[in-house]
Enzyme design. Sequence first.
Site, PDB file in Angstrom:
ATOM      1  N   HIS A 151       0.831  -1.216   0.000  1.00 55.93           N
ATOM      2  CA  HIS A 151       0.000   0.000   0.000  1.00 55.93           C
ATOM      3  C   HIS A 151       0.865   1.266   0.000  1.00 55.93           C
ATOM      4  CE1 HIS A 151      -3.307  -2.716   1.339  1.00 55.93           C
ATOM      5  NE2 HIS A 151      -2.330  -3.264   2.035  1.00 55.93           N
ATOM      6  N   SER A 180      13.853  22.160 -16.534  1.00 60.23           N
ATOM      7  CA  SER A 180      12.597  22.862 -16.778  1.00 60.23           C
ATOM      8  C   SER A 180      12.913  24.210 -17.405  1.00 60.23           C
ATOM      9  CB  SER A 180      11.876  23.061 -15.444  1.00 60.23           C
ATOM     10  OG  SER A 180      10.994  24.158 -15.534  1.00 60.23           O
ATOM     11  N   LYS A 188      15.010  22.337 -11.393  1.00 63.36           N
ATOM     12  CA  LYS A 188      14.419  21.042 -11.723  1.00 63.36           C
ATOM     13  C   LYS A 188      15.363  20.103 -12.460  1.00 63.36           C
ATOM     14  CE  LYS A 188      10.800  19.657 -11.215  1.00 63.36           C
ATOM     15  NZ  LYS A 188       9.498  19.886 -11.884  1.00 63.36           N
ATOM     16  N   GLU A 215       9.671   8.264 -17.090  1.00 60.12           N
ATOM     17  CA  GLU A 215       8.290   8.727 -17.292  1.00 60.12           C
ATOM     18  C   GLU A 215       7.785   8.367 -18.687  1.00 60.12           C
ATOM     19  OE1 GLU A 215       7.340  12.768 -15.048  1.00 60.12           O
ATOM     20  OE2 GLU A 215       9.256  12.855 -16.065  1.00 60.12           O
TER      21      GLU A 215
END
Length: 466
Positions: free
Chosen positions: A160, A281, A287, A294
């Site tokens: 979980h 970024s 960033k 991804e």
Amino acid sequence: MKEKSSKPWGGRFLEATDEFVEQFNASVGFDKRLYRQDILVSRVHARMLARIGILDDQDCDRLMQALDTVAAEIETGSFPWDCALEDVHMNIESRLVELVGDVGKRLHTGRSRNDQVATDIRLYLREAIDGIDLQLETLQQVIVTLAEQESGTIMPGFTHLQVAQVVTFGHHMLAWFEMIHRDRVRLAQCRKSVNISPLGAAALAGSSFALDREFVATELQFAAPCANSLDAVSDRDFAIEFCAFSAILFAHLSRMAEELVLWASAQFGFIELPDRFCTGSSIMPQKKNPDVPELVRGKSARVYANLFALLVLMKSQPLAYNKDNQEDKEPLFDTVDTVHDCVVVFANLLSHIRIDRAQLLAAAQQGHATATDLADYLVQKNVPFRDAHEMVGKIVQHAIVRNRRLDQLELQELQAFSSLIETDVFKVLSPEGSVRSKNTYGGTSPEQVGLQVRRARQRMREFRES
Ligand code: ARG
């Protein structure tokens, strides 16, 4: 409007094809990718025709030379691809006729584009499968190397996404190994479905020429000819199977990618991804984004969609070949490309991650991950498990209130819950002691992980030799 059809099949037509229909109908834009397979199939077909006396040897030799010329033209970019000739098959055939005249016109004897295209795709996919399997093996090697290096590295194990018990990083890697191993087994099974020869089924009915289907199957290294000519030209199960293998592979890759994304975040800090696999970024200077995992995660969308496209494409099609089948190629090619690229980049990325052992250990020390070990300890001292569970729950509550870890509690504090607790309890409460105790087959102890690493390498060897 042109008055008469100039197509290789134009004999019965009184007018030329509508220009828009010509474009709409054409597949050459994407099926020219099959040119190598198409030429190989033509070579073998021509040699078979010579063997059964339909082509004389001289004509066969001229065809071989012309096919060499066509291959060279395609590879050097000088081949005159023509959308009006619809697909790779008719483009190549027309060029042969230009090069060697009537001999070129004899090649299509006893053959149809229906068995030709089915054979081309199977050859293409078989080669793609062999390449993908090698890349999956490389990925497994990267995973096993990490498992070996990190066999004793402590980390939290989650259920979980909550800290559950302490595990080793090597053990986590070996879970990934199992996923990929099952994928390779599925891929090998799919290869068997692919590796059957439709050639000689002709349009759908077989042929009135005494075609030697065994010969062409053997020459093309297929296991056997397809047993039924109607099925041979219309079956695309093998492509669906490949896309199903790919979909399950992407279930796995996306899960692994997701974990890398989480682990590389500041909140986890378990790993660092190399700069050259990340991007920045355009607005936020601080960033460093994990684009590669991804994208691997995101590519699962198209891979699942391609599986679905082929399932729907084939659903309800009457026997035998239908033009619908031309739509099989783009989803299949896209799946092959996506699987290839993602496995390559994922293996490469994984072999360059930096693992922060201190951070992994610190994370394992949060969340009272050794609570089950404490319950097991009490069970060893003859407390029934349910009672031990209840007692440890209270100890955890005690620790939470005081903002301390279980191994930071004093012996006397623990003994207030049970007089059975002695100094040896601290061995159990430490993350190292916890993982060491999980020494069951397939368990997380460094000793087991060491054994599993050896077994994994052995299984890879056996798989390669099978
Ligand atoms: N371009 C076609 C395909 O990809 C080749 C087979 C055409 N056969 C036919 N009967 N029109 O499926």
